[in-house]
Scaffold this active site. Structure first.
Site, PDB file in Angstrom:
ATOM      1  CE  LYS A  59      75.965  48.322  49.237  1.00  0.00           C
ATOM      2  NZ  LYS A  59      75.144  49.366  48.598  1.00  0.00           N
ATOM      3  CB  SER A  69      72.827  50.626  51.446  1.00  0.00           C
ATOM      4  OG  SER A  69      73.153  50.534  50.058  1.00  0.00           O
ATOM      5  CB  SER A  75      73.285  53.413  48.312  1.00  0.00           C
ATOM      6  OG  SER A  75      72.028  53.422  48.949  1.00  0.00           O
TER       7      SER A  75
END
Length: 498
Positions: free
Chosen positions: A81, A164, A188
């Site tokens: 990420k 996210s 998330s």
């Protein structure tokens, strides 16, 4: 020999075994996944790759395997990420504020996976500074895109992937990487895992180092793995976790453990708590049906369902959306155009530079949360909002401890609905906030939680079962998830056309 053309069908455990057995090389695996990433840029999952760096890492792992010095993840490709800083790839946190930023060091999570032998494929799209529930808030263009674009759910490309960590979930679901890292502040990791039909786990707060993780809300942010199965997540989590006291003051002095050791334990006598508050009117019928189906599987495996109450579940939304923005307003104050990141071109003095830099560099959702956070921390409002929220946060944690006197794990839905359509929530941020109602309580309490594929709902979209454990009970969660996955095949299904 393992056919290179089918490598993307293998999970982490299978691929690690094939690499150790020299049925395939780390370079072949890396090339295969890099090719798949290029073939599926329309999904918007990746924001950067560095083929030279990836192949150099793969060659080093082939040498380690040949020399007999390889780690447990030797040669296994992984993607990170874009909230974790990396030396070989830009680190932007999905924001124009950090466009092109190149870190001089790797985050602890990244370096620990590298030490275990994992090979980095690239960086994954995410909501700006991890603020969002749909991955529609990224300000960084995906690979081969000329402008920022939302990440698309591979099960239905006109739907959101969740956020996210949407890029991470899509990369795993679409077989662009066998695994990915994510972060979970209010859900998330769990919510996008649910929306994309994969497995993801958030460990106990402090289990994984936050060093090198670009901060959103420091008392909530936690790193974790996202993969296809609980077995794969256990392998990754064993490498990620462990104390990091010299670099992260929130790191717990709890030694790393082998989370794979108890995967095959029986579930006879396991008490699964079912919170009444998670099954109220707001829960969609298709999600309810899938979750209840998974719970029936647990009963067949010998577990007992126990009714429990988490009475302050509804308060988790206002509490979270006071505490998280307050911490964000503090953390993001470092982005002022002085030392690094974006700087406005035209300004008259230092204050004008601050204002214009932040106006240009931050997106709408980030500005919204900074303003809320600054407000609740301001003189005259701190006691009325922030302090009260922290008191209720403690009560929410106490509710969980009361519940764990009656059960061993807690189960319920991850989100009230399946993934919604891109743009469906439009300019209504509250609609996104409300989608976090089932994931926020565990985050506020610092408890471990995970999402496990449990079936499919409307439009053939995935539904995740949420499992929540007491502090340091990751092994119990992974065991429960693994046994469910041995009895079902939802985690093995792939989106059509992938």
């Amino acid at each position: 020999m393992t056919e290179p053309s089918s490598l993307h069908t293998l999970g982490v455990a299978e691929l690690a075994s094939a690499l150790r057995g020299k049925h395939v090389s780390a370079v072949e695996a890396a090339r295969h996944f890099l090719s798949r990433i290029r073939q599926h840029t329309d999904l918007g999952a990746f924001v950067s790759v560095n083929e030279d760096a990836t192949l150099a890492q793969a060659r080093a792992q082939d040498a380690a395997i040949a020399a007999g010095t390889a780690g447990p993840l030797a040669g296994v490709p992984i993607a990170h990420k874009d909230i974790f800083v990396t030396r070989d790839f830009p680190s932007t946190a999905g924001s124009k504020m950090l466009a092109g930023y190149q870190s001089p060091f790797d985050a602890t999570v990244v370096s620990r996976l590298a030490d275990a032998g994992a090979v980095t494929l690239g960086k994954l799209n995410c909501d700006e500074f991890a603020m969002g529930s749909a991955n529609e808030n990224s300000a960084v263009p995906p690979l081969e895109a000329g402008a920022p674009a939302p990440v698309r759910n591979p099960w239905a490309t006109d739907h959101v992937p969740g956020g996210s960590s949407g890029g991470s979930a899509v990369a795993v679901a679409a077989r662009l990487a066998p695994a990915a890292t994510g972060t979970d502040t209010g859900g998330s990791i769990r919510q996008p895992s649910s929306f994309c039909g994969i497995t993801g786990i958030k460990p106990t707060y402090g289990r994984a180092s936050r060093y090198g993780m670009i901060a959103f809300a420091s008392s909530l942010d936690q790193a974790g793995p996202m993969a296809r199965s609980a077995e794969d997540c256990a392998l990754l989590l064993s490498s990620i976790c462990g104390p990091d006291p010299d670099r992260d003051s929130t790191s717990l002095d709890v030694p790393a453990e082998d989370f794979s050791a108890r995967l095959n334990d029986g579930l006879e006598g396991l008490r699964i708590g079912i919170p009444a508050e998670f099954f109220g009117e707001g829960l969609a019928d298709d999600v309810r049906a899938a979750v209840e189906g998974a719970l029936k599987e647990y009963e067949k495996l010998g577990a007992t369902l126990v009714p429990i109450h988490l009475p302050r579940t509804e308060l988790s939304i206002p509490v979270y959306y006071i505490i998280a923005p307050a911490e964000a307003s503090s953390n993001l104050s470092r982005f002022d155009g002085v030392k690094f990141g974006h700087r406005a071109k035209d300004y008259t003095d230092l204050l004008d530079m601050y204002k214009k830099t932040r106006a240009e560099g931050f997106g709408d959702e980030v500005k919204r949360r900074i303003m809320i956070g600054t407000y609740v921390l301001s003189h005259g409002y701190y006691d009325a909002y922030y302090l009260q929220a922290q008191k209720i946060r403690r009560m929410i944690a106490d509710d969980f401890q009361q519940a764990f006197r009656q059960c061993d794990v807690i189960a319920g839905p991850v989100a009230p609905t399946v993934a919604w359509k891109l743009g469906e929530h439009g300019n209504d941020p509250l609609a996104d906030y409300l989608a976090d109602i089932f994931t926020l309580p565990a985050s506020l309490a610092g408890l471990p939680g995970m999402s496990v594929p449990a079936g499919f709902g409307a439009g053939g979209l995935p539904v995740g079962l949420q499992l929540i454990g007491n502090y340091f009970q990751e092994s119990r969660l992974l065991n429960a998830a693994h046994r469910l996955q041995q009895a079902t095949d939802f985690h093995l299904r792939a989106p059509g056309g992938i």
